[in-house]
Every structure is written in structure tokens, then in C-alpha cells.
Design an enzyme around this catalytic site. Structure first.
Site, mmCIF file in Angstrom:
data_model
loop_
_atom_site.group_PDB
_atom_site.id
_atom_site.type_symbol
_atom_site.label_atom_id
_atom_site.label_comp_id
_atom_site.label_asym_id
_atom_site.label_seq_id
_atom_site.Cartn_x
_atom_site.Cartn_y
_atom_site.Cartn_z
ATOM 1 N N HIS A 10 -38.240 -23.429 16.450
ATOM 2 C CA HIS A 10 -39.161 -22.490 17.640
ATOM 3 C C HIS A 10 -38.262 -20.962 18.011
ATOM 4 C CE1 HIS A 10 -39.946 -26.696 19.824
ATOM 5 N NE2 HIS A 10 -38.734 -26.806 19.474
ATOM 6 N N GLU A 24 -34.223 -24.899 24.581
ATOM 7 C CA GLU A 24 -34.126 -25.400 23.182
ATOM 8 C C GLU A 24 -33.628 -24.417 21.896
ATOM 9 O OE1 GLU A 24 -35.389 -28.867 20.264
ATOM 10 O OE2 GLU A 24 -37.138 -28.302 22.208
ATOM 11 N N HIS A 79 -32.833 -29.438 16.898
ATOM 12 C CA HIS A 79 -33.940 -29.597 17.858
ATOM 13 C C HIS A 79 -32.442 -30.231 19.135
ATOM 14 C CE1 HIS A 79 -37.879 -28.640 16.238
ATOM 15 N NE2 HIS A 79 -37.387 -28.413 15.548
ATOM 16 N N GLU A 145 -32.083 -34.814 16.640
ATOM 17 C CA GLU A 145 -32.512 -34.396 17.597
ATOM 18 C C GLU A 145 -31.034 -34.554 19.351
ATOM 19 O OE1 GLU A 145 -35.064 -33.068 19.246
ATOM 20 O OE2 GLU A 145 -37.376 -33.581 18.186
#
Length: 268
Positions: A10, A24, A79, A145
Site C-alpha cells: 500500500h 497498514e 502486509h 501478513e
């Protein structure tokens, strides 16, 4: 020489998952920068490139194209997760089209073991998915993650600088074992100095923004760092921060080649 491409997910207009006052894009950038710093300082014969080092927008295609053009040996996308506020824990992914005997899977087995060690997150296991960054990279690729940002207990960990450092260190441990990196000897370790490349300093924010736009037309990313000197506000245009002075000097020369006077600030 091994080449590691770090991809903090992102950024810019895309915050990624959000929850409990966290974004995030900020959490994963901090982790990725720490991974880069540890690898650069403590290991020999490794080069690190990042899809972003600041809060900028970047498409998935740009990320994979840069890694492929650079001929990276390993692509690592970092992430945080989100779901319904109740889901929690750590998990990681490789491309769904790969077998369990692929190089990506072999590397991932090492990464999973190292990252999940002692991080106080539930282990949700090793998974596969058809994510762009895993599918379109031409080298082994891995996506972590690191907890669910919308889960109270996971988010509480993410807010801790010590926990983010632990996650970064565990990623480094996995990368080093997967790529068989050699640690620097004590006498050969790099210093903790940080070398910032400054491509101009202006009292006018508009002029600073114009400088950033000009740099971007030449493929050079930069951002504004506002400081106060002798009571006056200045807008510094920073283009990169390096733990290796040679890398900083190489970036400085790149900026000077397009006709901009730049300089390096050393922070210890």
C-alpha cells in the site's frame, strides 16, 4: 551478490487495512525499513531495493516490474491483515500456481518458521493465493501478513516499537537462512549512521513541491521534511536515506547529473 526486493504494501492514497488508530501502510513501511537496515548493516554480499521508502502511492504492476527489471533473487511483500475484528494471527503466502517443491515454497518454509517464532501471534499457517505480486514476479516471491490490524490484541502489539523490531528481525533471520547470507565479522560491521540525501532546501513550500515534481520526471522519489532553523521554517527535499555512505553518494551523483545541487546529512 544476492538481491532482495522489499515491498511494503500500500502507501500514499491507499492506506491498506485500518484499525485501532493504525494504518497498514505505516506499520509495514516501518518494518520494511528496519529489515533493510539490519540486512545492510549485518550481512555481506546483499543488495536491498524497496518498492517505496516513504508514504507514496505505487501500483502493483510498478512493484513487480521494478523487481523483475532489477533481477532480484527474492521478492518479499510485507502486509497486515483485517477481517471482522475477531480474526487474528500471522500467516504467509506464495503463489497458488506453485508446487510445494518449488523454490518459493522452500524459501517460504524457512521464512514461516523464523517469522512466527516468538512474536505472540496465533500461527494461522502457510497458504497460497493468486496475488499479483506473487504471480507476476519472475523470482521466488513471498508475502507475509503480520497480524490483524482490526483485532484489539494484534493491534496492541503493532503499536509497540519493540514488537515491530522483533518482526523485522525475524524476517531478516528467514531471509539470511533462505539465501544463505554470511554475517559480517565484528570488525566489518557497518556503523549505525544514517545518510540522508537532500536535494534542496526552501522556505517556500511551493518551490519544494516543484523540486519534487522535477525529480519525479527523472524517476527519482522525494518528499518534504519540514525543519526550523534560527526560528525560520524550511522545507527540505529529501531523496533517500541510506545506512551505507557509498549508496548515498551514488544517489547524490544521480541527482547532480540532472543539474541539481544536493548534499548529504549524516545522522548518528
Amino acid at each position: 551478490m544476492k538481491r532482495v526486493f522489499l515491498d511494503p504494501g500500500h502507501g500514499g492514497s491507499d492506506p491498506g487495512a485500518v484499525g485501532h488508530g493504525l494504518k497498514e501502510k505505516d506499520v509495514v513501511l516501518d518494518i520494511a525499513l528496519q529489515i533493510r537496515h539490519i540486512l545492510d548493516k549485518e550481512y555481506e554480499n546483499v543488495e536491498i531495493q524497496m518498492s517505496r521508502t516513504t508514504d507514496i502511492s505505487k501500483s502493483l504492476r510498478q512493484r513487480t516490474n521494478e523487481a523483475n527489471a532489477w533481477n532480484a533473487n527474492y521478492f518479499i511483500s510485507i502486509h497486515c491483515n483485517a477481517f471482522n475484528g475477531k480474526a487474528k494471527g500471522y500467516e504467509d503466502f506464495i503463489f497458488s500456481g506453485l508446487s510445494d517443491s518449488s523454490q518459493s515454497a522452500k524459501y517460504r518454509n524457512i521464512m514461516h518458521r523464523e517469522i512466527s517464532n516468538g512474536i505472540a501471534l496465533q500461527n494461522r499457517g502457510k497458504k497460497k493465493a493468486n496475488f499479483h505480486v506473487l504471480r507476476e514476479t519472475s523470482m521466488p516471491a513471498f508475502l507475509s501478513e503480520n497480524g490483524f490490524i482490526d483485532n484489539h490484541s494484534d493491534a496492541a502489539l503493532m503499536k509497540q516499537a519493540s514488537w515491530r523490531k522483533k518482526i523485522a528481525q525475524n524476517h531478516v533471520n528467514g531471509i539470511a537462512k533462505a539465501l544463505q547470507l554470511k554475517k559480517r565479522t565484528n570488525g566489518n560491521q557497518k556503523s549505525d549512521s544514517l545518510y540522508k540525501v537532500i536535494a534542496g532546501s526552501f522556505q517556500s513550500k511551493e518551490k519544494a513541491l516543484n523540486r519534487i515534481s522535477f525529480l519525479k520526471t527523472h524517476g527519482i522519489e522525494a518528499f518534504i521534511e519540514t525543519i526550523t532553523l534560527s526560528g525560520a521554517k524550511w522545507h527540505r527535499v529529501q531523496s533517500g536515506a541510506f545506512s551505507n555512505r557509498k549508496n548515498a553518494e551514488a544517489h547524490l551523483k544521480r541527482i547532480e547529473k540532472i543539474g541539481i545541487d544536493a548534499f548529504i546529512i549524516v545522522l548518528s
